[in-house]
Design a protein around this motif. Structure first.
Motif, short mmCIF file in Angstrom:
data_model
loop_
_atom_site.label_atom_id
_atom_site.label_comp_id
_atom_site.label_asym_id
_atom_site.label_seq_id
_atom_site.Cartn_x
_atom_site.Cartn_y
_atom_site.Cartn_z
N UNK A 1 0.83 -1.20 0.00
CA UNK A 1 0.00 0.00 0.00
C UNK A 1 0.86 1.25 0.00
N UNK A 2 0.45 2.20 -0.78
CA UNK A 2 1.08 3.51 -0.77
C UNK A 2 0.08 4.51 -0.18
N UNK A 3 0.57 5.42 0.61
CA UNK A 3 -0.28 6.46 1.19
C UNK A 3 0.44 7.79 1.11
N UNK A 4 -0.32 8.87 1.06
CA UNK A 4 0.30 10.19 1.05
C UNK A 4 -0.49 11.14 1.94
N UNK A 5 0.18 12.15 2.42
CA UNK A 5 -0.49 13.18 3.20
C UNK A 5 0.12 14.53 2.88
N UNK A 6 -0.67 15.57 3.15
CA UNK A 6 -0.24 16.94 2.82
C UNK A 6 1.08 17.26 3.51
N UNK A 7 1.10 16.94 4.80
CA UNK A 7 2.32 17.23 5.55
C UNK A 7 2.67 16.03 6.43
N UNK A 8 1.89 15.83 7.46
CA UNK A 8 2.09 14.69 8.34
C UNK A 8 0.82 13.85 8.35
N UNK A 9 0.91 12.66 8.89
CA UNK A 9 -0.24 11.76 8.87
C UNK A 9 -1.41 12.32 9.66
N UNK A 10 -1.13 13.21 10.61
CA UNK A 10 -2.21 13.75 11.42
C UNK A 10 -3.15 14.62 10.60
N UNK A 11 -2.70 15.07 9.45
CA UNK A 11 -3.59 15.85 8.59
C UNK A 11 -4.43 14.94 7.71
N UNK A 12 -4.31 13.71 7.81
CA UNK A 12 -4.98 12.59 7.15
C UNK A 12 -4.11 12.01 6.05
N UNK A 13 -3.89 10.75 6.13
CA UNK A 13 -3.17 10.01 5.10
C UNK A 13 -4.19 9.35 4.19
N UNK A 14 -3.99 9.49 2.89
CA UNK A 14 -4.87 8.89 1.89
C UNK A 14 -4.16 7.68 1.29
N UNK A 15 -4.87 6.58 1.23
CA UNK A 15 -4.29 5.33 0.76
C UNK A 15 -4.71 5.01 -0.66
N UNK A 16 -3.79 4.38 -1.39
CA UNK A 16 -4.12 3.81 -2.68
C UNK A 16 -4.74 2.43 -2.50
N UNK A 17 -5.14 1.82 -3.61
CA UNK A 17 -5.80 0.51 -3.54
C UNK A 17 -4.82 -0.64 -3.36
N UNK A 18 -3.54 -0.35 -3.57
CA UNK A 18 -2.53 -1.36 -3.30
C UNK A 18 -2.20 -2.23 -4.50
N UNK A 19 -1.05 -2.89 -4.38
CA UNK A 19 -0.63 -3.90 -5.34
C UNK A 19 -0.55 -5.23 -4.61
N UNK A 20 -1.29 -6.21 -5.12
CA UNK A 20 -1.27 -7.54 -4.50
C UNK A 20 -0.17 -8.36 -5.16
N UNK A 21 0.84 -8.71 -4.39
CA UNK A 21 1.97 -9.50 -4.89
C UNK A 21 1.85 -10.93 -4.40
N UNK A 22 1.96 -11.86 -5.35
CA UNK A 22 2.03 -13.29 -5.02
C UNK A 22 3.36 -13.82 -5.50
N UNK A 23 4.12 -14.40 -4.58
CA UNK A 23 5.40 -15.00 -4.92
C UNK A 23 5.23 -16.52 -4.85
N UNK A 24 5.53 -17.18 -5.97
CA UNK A 24 5.31 -18.64 -6.03
C UNK A 24 6.64 -19.37 -6.20
#
Lengths: 116, 114
Positions: free
Chosen positions: B91-114
């Motif tokens: 998951x990747x997340x970003x925030x304007x400055x710090x997480x206390x201002x709210x962090x917004x998350x992406x939908x993520x990349x699902x990795x499968x290692x076989x």
């Protein structure tokens, strides 16, 4: 380092029932507290957060949480749940440092299923 | 506003192969985080950037994981070589400055290692 414990991994309720999800954290200093929700197929979203002040915080969609410092708890509540509240709920904390590191420490999550 | 974009959404690789994930944060967000979420667990912070500098990489397995945020915007997370236990959602997340201002998350990349 801080840690977060969520008491219930799976909760099943009927619509209109009241909800309380437990969250306890372990850290001796000042913390910020969060509840995030992940609806099926969607990304994590912030429900509510607590930094300071009134320990009872209100979030989106009728959710609220109460910070009890003496119990290191931040339980999530909703008086009447709806089918659309079916989701994964995560409690998280961070302990801001002077160096700027403020990443979240998450609990394992609670999978909530609301039956119509 | 556009959310945090991640690609690819899914990736399957064999162990010992390498893989890279890409993240485009919300425009103007200075702080970017990478988290690893193993099935049945909550997200675990791997690395935090402030603009193009690393603020915290204490939980990043540096023998195989690397991340960069050139120009303080997009970021890539690389695993080389991958192990079976790296199977997770990144998951990747970003925030304007710090997480206390709210962090917004992406939908993520699902990795499968076989």
């Amino acid at each position: 380092a801080q840690s977060v414990s969520q008491h219930n991994h799976h909760v099943i309720l009927s619509e209109a029932a009241s909800l309380e999800l437990g969250c306890n954290y372990s850290y001796g200093g000042t913390v910020n507290l969060f509840w995030y929700v992940q609806y099926p197929g969607q990304h994590l979203q912030l429900l509510l957060k607590y930094f300071s002040g009134d320990p009872l915080v209100k979030g989106i969609k009728g959710f609220e949480a109460e910070f009890i410092k003496s119990k290191f708890s931040f339980n999530l509540r909703k008086p009447s749940v709806q089918w659309s509240d079916t989701a994964e709920y995560f409690c998280a904390v961070n302990a801001p440092s002077g160096g700027g590191a403020d990443g979240l420490t998450f609990g394992k999550g609670t999978h909530l299923i609301i039956q119509p | 506003e556009a959310g945090v974009a991640q690609s690819p959404r899914y990736k399957i690789i064999e162990k010992r192969q390498s893989v890279a994930f890409w993240c485009n944060p919300i425009s103007g967000h200075a702080t970017l985080y990478w988290y690893q979420q193993i099935l049945g667990q909550g997200p675990k912070l791997l690395i935090q950037f402030q603009n193009n500098g690393v603020v915290d990489d204490s939980q990043l397995p540096k023998d195989r994981f690397s991340a960069e945020r050139l120009k303080g915007v997009d970021s890539t997370l690389k695993i080389q070589p991958a192990k079976l236990e790296d199977s997770a959602v990144y998951l990747c997340a970003s925030s304007w400055d710090r997480v206390v201002t709210e962090a917004f998350f992406g939908q993520g990349t699902r990795l499968t290692v076989v």
